[in-house]
Scaffold this motif. Structure first.
Motif, mmCIF file in Angstrom:
data_model
loop_
_atom_site.group_PDB
_atom_site.id
_atom_site.type_symbol
_atom_site.label_atom_id
_atom_site.label_comp_id
_atom_site.label_asym_id
_atom_site.label_seq_id
_atom_site.Cartn_x
_atom_site.Cartn_y
_atom_site.Cartn_z
ATOM 1 N N GLU A 43 0.802 -0.974 0.073
ATOM 2 C CA GLU A 43 -0.115 -0.248 0.064
ATOM 3 C C GLU A 43 0.780 1.196 0.027
ATOM 4 O O GLU A 43 0.656 2.186 -0.415
ATOM 5 C CB GLU A 43 -0.919 -0.062 1.245
ATOM 6 N N GLU A 44 1.911 1.433 0.717
ATOM 7 C CA GLU A 44 2.695 2.642 0.797
ATOM 8 C C GLU A 44 4.245 2.107 0.426
ATOM 9 O O GLU A 44 4.692 1.243 0.973
ATOM 10 C CB GLU A 44 2.715 2.861 2.122
ATOM 11 N N VAL A 45 4.986 3.018 -0.235
ATOM 12 C CA VAL A 45 6.253 3.042 -0.780
ATOM 13 C C VAL A 45 6.934 4.416 -0.264
ATOM 14 O O VAL A 45 6.473 5.263 -0.966
ATOM 15 C CB VAL A 45 6.479 2.407 -2.109
ATOM 16 N N CYS A 63 1.176 -2.525 -8.754
ATOM 17 C CA CYS A 63 0.473 -3.002 -7.385
ATOM 18 C C CYS A 63 -0.971 -2.494 -7.458
ATOM 19 O O CYS A 63 -1.017 -1.181 -7.226
ATOM 20 C CB CYS A 63 1.445 -3.009 -6.244
ATOM 21 N N GLN A 64 -1.845 -3.146 -7.342
ATOM 22 C CA GLN A 64 -3.373 -2.688 -7.397
ATOM 23 C C GLN A 64 -3.565 -2.105 -6.006
ATOM 24 O O GLN A 64 -4.393 -1.089 -6.014
ATOM 25 C CB GLN A 64 -4.221 -3.684 -7.756
ATOM 26 N N SER A 65 -2.919 -2.410 -4.980
ATOM 27 C CA SER A 65 -3.054 -1.880 -3.742
ATOM 28 C C SER A 65 -2.469 -0.691 -3.278
ATOM 29 O O SER A 65 -2.602 -0.106 -2.459
ATOM 30 C CB SER A 65 -3.032 -2.855 -2.585
ATOM 31 N N LEU A 66 -1.532 -0.238 -4.311
ATOM 32 C CA LEU A 66 -0.483 0.927 -3.795
ATOM 33 C C LEU A 66 -1.215 2.234 -4.005
ATOM 34 O O LEU A 66 -1.985 2.373 -4.718
ATOM 35 C CB LEU A 66 0.504 1.055 -4.785
ATOM 36 N N LEU A 67 -1.447 2.887 -2.585
ATOM 37 C CA LEU A 67 -1.991 4.283 -2.626
ATOM 38 C C LEU A 67 -0.894 5.542 -2.539
ATOM 39 O O LEU A 67 -1.622 6.283 -2.842
ATOM 40 C CB LEU A 67 -2.986 3.897 -1.118
ATOM 41 N N THR A 68 0.104 5.137 -1.991
ATOM 42 C CA THR A 68 1.061 6.347 -1.684
ATOM 43 C C THR A 68 2.440 5.989 -1.902
ATOM 44 O O THR A 68 3.064 4.789 -1.719
ATOM 45 C CB THR A 68 1.403 6.512 -0.049
ATOM 46 N N LEU A 69 3.026 6.895 -2.829
ATOM 47 C CA LEU A 69 4.320 6.674 -3.150
ATOM 48 C C LEU A 69 5.316 8.071 -2.850
ATOM 49 O O LEU A 69 4.859 8.922 -3.400
ATOM 50 C CB LEU A 69 4.449 6.364 -4.571
ATOM 51 N N ASP A 70 6.063 8.096 -2.134
ATOM 52 C CA ASP A 70 6.833 9.335 -1.608
ATOM 53 C C ASP A 70 8.161 9.044 -2.072
ATOM 54 O O ASP A 70 8.968 8.330 -1.803
ATOM 55 C CB ASP A 70 6.923 9.371 -0.119
#
Length: 167
Positions: A43-45, A63-70
């Protein structure tokens, strides 16, 4: 594993079914990421200040569940493609093309921050208008001119916008 001296995590593909958050912040020597195609719940990277990172592996972005990329302060990062809830492009001076908004992928993004993106050549205005759930938009040191009509169409589309900054 933040602030590590690691250059590469592993070779090949690992089963990471339970992995939800990947935090490699300030891993300044990290140059590449492995295949995360078997991390379906990611979900978060967080890759803040991974100064040597030049690209984000396509498997993470799919990734279908990825919501946040910083990817703030990833100075060598060159491009991104993905639909997310939050994208931070702060001090990513090498990003020339913003491809994070594929057609039909506009429902999740709530936060878009672009700072010190002086090499960014243009904003995909039509695609940005599709971000109807956008709540926060910040852009600083953007060198290209945005005409009044484009700005008006953006603000007409962004009904949920609560916070904005231009500079």
């Amino acid at each position: 594993m933040q602030q590590s001296n690691i250059k590469k995590l592993w070779d090949g593909v690992q089963d990471l079914v339970n992995l939800k958050t990947l935090n490699l912040c300030e891993s300044k020597q990290l140059t590449e990421l492995p295949d995360f195609s078997r991390a379906p719940n990611l979900e978060e990277v967080h890759l803040y200040k991974c100064l040597s990172l030049h690209s984000v592996h396509p498997s993470i972005l799919s990734c279908q569940s990825l919501l946040t990329l910083d990817v703030s302060d990833c100075e060598k990062l060159e491009s991104l493609e993905k639909k997310l809830e939050s994208i931070d492009l702060v001090y990513c001076g090498n990003v020339e093309k913003l491809q994070v908004l594929p057609m039909g992928g506009f429902t999740k993004l709530r936060r878009l921050v672009i700072e010190e993106g002086e090499r960014l050549r243009s904003l995909p205005i039509r695609e940005l208008c599709g971000l109807t759930n956008l709540e926060e938009f910040k852009i600083r040191n953007f060198q290209q001119e945005i005409n009044t009509g484009e700005m008006r169409s953006l603000f007409d589309a962004w009904h949920n916008l609560k916070k904005t900054m231009f500079g």
